[in-house]
Design an enzyme around this catalytic site. Structure first.
Site: not given
Lengths: 126, 395
Positions: A33, A102
């Site tokens: 990610c 995130c």
């Protein structure tokens, strides 16, 4: 896109590095990610005496890591556990909306490091 | 502080000659080209001259040029317009995994609305094989779309061969040439294309203007209905100053292309070789040599993340771009790099420099001076770099 405070912490991050034989180490995120944060704690009694971090990630990831180390140094463990990802973002004067989820994991990394400290304590007690 | 703009694949500055010509058509010759009076007619004349300039640059007839609001609209008009016009003939569409979103998303939309879509893979250099295309074509295939050069990694596709194949099999062939125009030859006959998308702001013209070339005889259902401008293909009062600017930009690009491509190729290789020389653990994304656009450099710098690189570069005055998720607004890194088989963590560390007219050898050397320092600083912060060094040490 980023506040001045974020850019300051990105450009001059506080407490970068690692603590050899740290009392607690916490890591969150994964390379897939695009963000990994690792936090090292030096704990004496109930107090976080020293804290360092290493982070792979975007500007927000680096800045939140730096900020959380500044917020937590010298604090007690219960105080450290009270620090949330949202509080870190707020201390930086806010983050862009797409970064709130995130790249705003620094408090999670801190909590993971405290958990690691407790786990080690348990183990030592045997 | 020195300012170095190396993001010409995102956009270019408007050439001063283009800008000053456009100004006349904003403030003095502002007529509507559809009007009968002299104000309208002088605008019409200039508009048609621009159409000739644009057509001339790609070897087309002026009547085959439809002006649009940009590359995205031209891609949409080609894909949606042709699919709609030929849907009775078949419902199968083909494109590639590395297209610009303006093409990919438009095809995905059609796939959700009754069409069947094949998305072709590419190799590790981002290259499409003609054989893959051959295998994918079915009797009911109506449209194939392949970009001439990739916007991220600069890979140049074998368009002429693919076009020949499409022609043999009776499949309409659309090409997005937004990134290739002005950098390598774009000729609609040599490339065997039926439709071709181009954009003004990538070639030192204004933003908000593009064009779709449509070979004579091909039908398209328009997207925009109204007053019937652009031979009913694209209604709405023409963006006259923009179109005239685009025409001038084409004329200038055509005159300078050969020399400029050679100059940029040298700068490109100086930058690419320089990065590889000065920084360890760097992967070149895309091919080297003639299969790569003259102005594109794309590398993945391992153990660091793209947005951090961009921010750090920006602080020393260097403008570049990245395929990192953080810069795309999504959670995934560039679809192009993933289609080339790059692991996520390497795609996150990608960095694109796209060179242009103002860039000099000094600019390249400035980047080569700054980038290694930035990478070193970020790697010292990176737990992935630590881990790699420990693992290397253990061996």
């Amino acid at each position: 896109m980023y506040t001045e405070k974020v850019m300051d912490h990105f450009t001059n991050p506080r407490n970068v590095g690692e603590i050899p034989d740290a009392d607690g180490v916490g890591e969150v995120g994964n390379p897939k990610c695009g963000d990994i944060m690792r936090i090292y704690l030096d704990i004496e009694g109930d107090i976080i005496k020293d804290v360092k971090f290493k982070t792979f990630g975007c500007g927000a990831a680096v800045a939140t890591s730096s900020m959380v180390t500044e917020m937590v140094k010298g604090k007690t463990i219960p105080e450290a556990l009270d620090i949330s990802n949202a509080a870190v973002a707020e201390a930086l004067g806010g983050l862009p909306p797409n970064k709130l989820h995130c790249s705003n994991l620094a408090a999670d990394a801190l909590h993971a490091a405290i958990k690691d400290y407790y786990d080690k304590q348990e183990k030592a007690k045997g | 502080m020195r300012k170095v703009y190396m993001d010409h694949s995102a956009t270019t500055p408007v050439d001063p000659e283009v800008a000053s010509l456009m100004m006349t058509y904003y403030t003095e010759k502002y007529g509507n080209p559809s009007s009968i009076h002299s104000f309208g007619q002088e605008a019409r004349e200039a508009l048609e001259k621009a159409r000739e300039q644009v057509a001339g640059f790609i070897g087309a007839q002026p009547a085959e040029i439809t002006f649009t609001s940009g590359g995205t609209e031209a891609d949409n008009l080609a894909v949606l317009g042709a699919a709609e016009a030929y849907r009775k003939k078949g419902k199968h569409l083909i494109t590639t995994a590395v297209e610009h979103h303006a093409v990919l998303e438009t095809f995905e939309f059609l796939a959700k609305n009754g069409f069947e879509l094949t998305i072709l893979p590419v190799d590790e250099y981002g290259l499409l094989s003609v054989e893959e295309v051959r295998k994918a074509i079915r009797p009911d295939t109506i449209l194939l779309s392949v970009m001439q050069a990739n916007n991220e990694v600069g890979t140049i596709q074998p368009i002429a061969e693919i076009g020949k194949l499409a022609k043999e099999r009776g499949v309409l062939f659309h090409v997005d040439a937004v990134q290739s125009l002005g950098k390598i030859p774009v000729n609609v006959d040599d490339l065997n294309v039926d439709m071709l998308t181009i954009s003004s702001h990538k070639i030192y013209g204004p933003k908000g203007v593009g064009a779709l070339y449509v070979r004579k005889g091909i039908r398209l259902i328009p997207l925009v209905h109204g007053g019937g401008q652009e031979k009913k293909r694209r209604s709405g009062t023409e963006n006259t100053p923009g179109i005239i600017g685009f025409g001038k930009a084409c004329e200038l690009a055509q005159a300078r292309m050969e020399e400029e491509a050679e100059r940029l190729t040298e700068l490109r290789d100086r930058l690419l070789d320089g990065i590889l020389e000065r920084i360890d653990y760097v992967k070149v994304n895309g091919p080297r040599g003639a299969r790569r656009l003259p102005n594109n450099v794309n590398v993945s710098i391992q153990f660091v993340e793209g947005e951090s690189l961009l921010l750090s570069l920006d602080m020393v005055g260097i403008a570049a771009s990245s395929g990192s998720a953080c810069t795309s607004g999504s959670l995934d890194p560039s679809h192009v790099l993933l289609a080339m088989g790059l692991p996520h963590e390497i795609a996150h560390g990608s960095l694109r420099f796209s060179l242009g007219r103002q860039n000099t050898e000094e600019d390249v050397d400035y980047v080569l001076e700054q980038l290694p320092k930035i990478v070193e600083r970020l790697r010292q912060m990176s737990p992935l770099f630590d881990q790699m060094q420990r693992e290397a040490g253990a061996k």
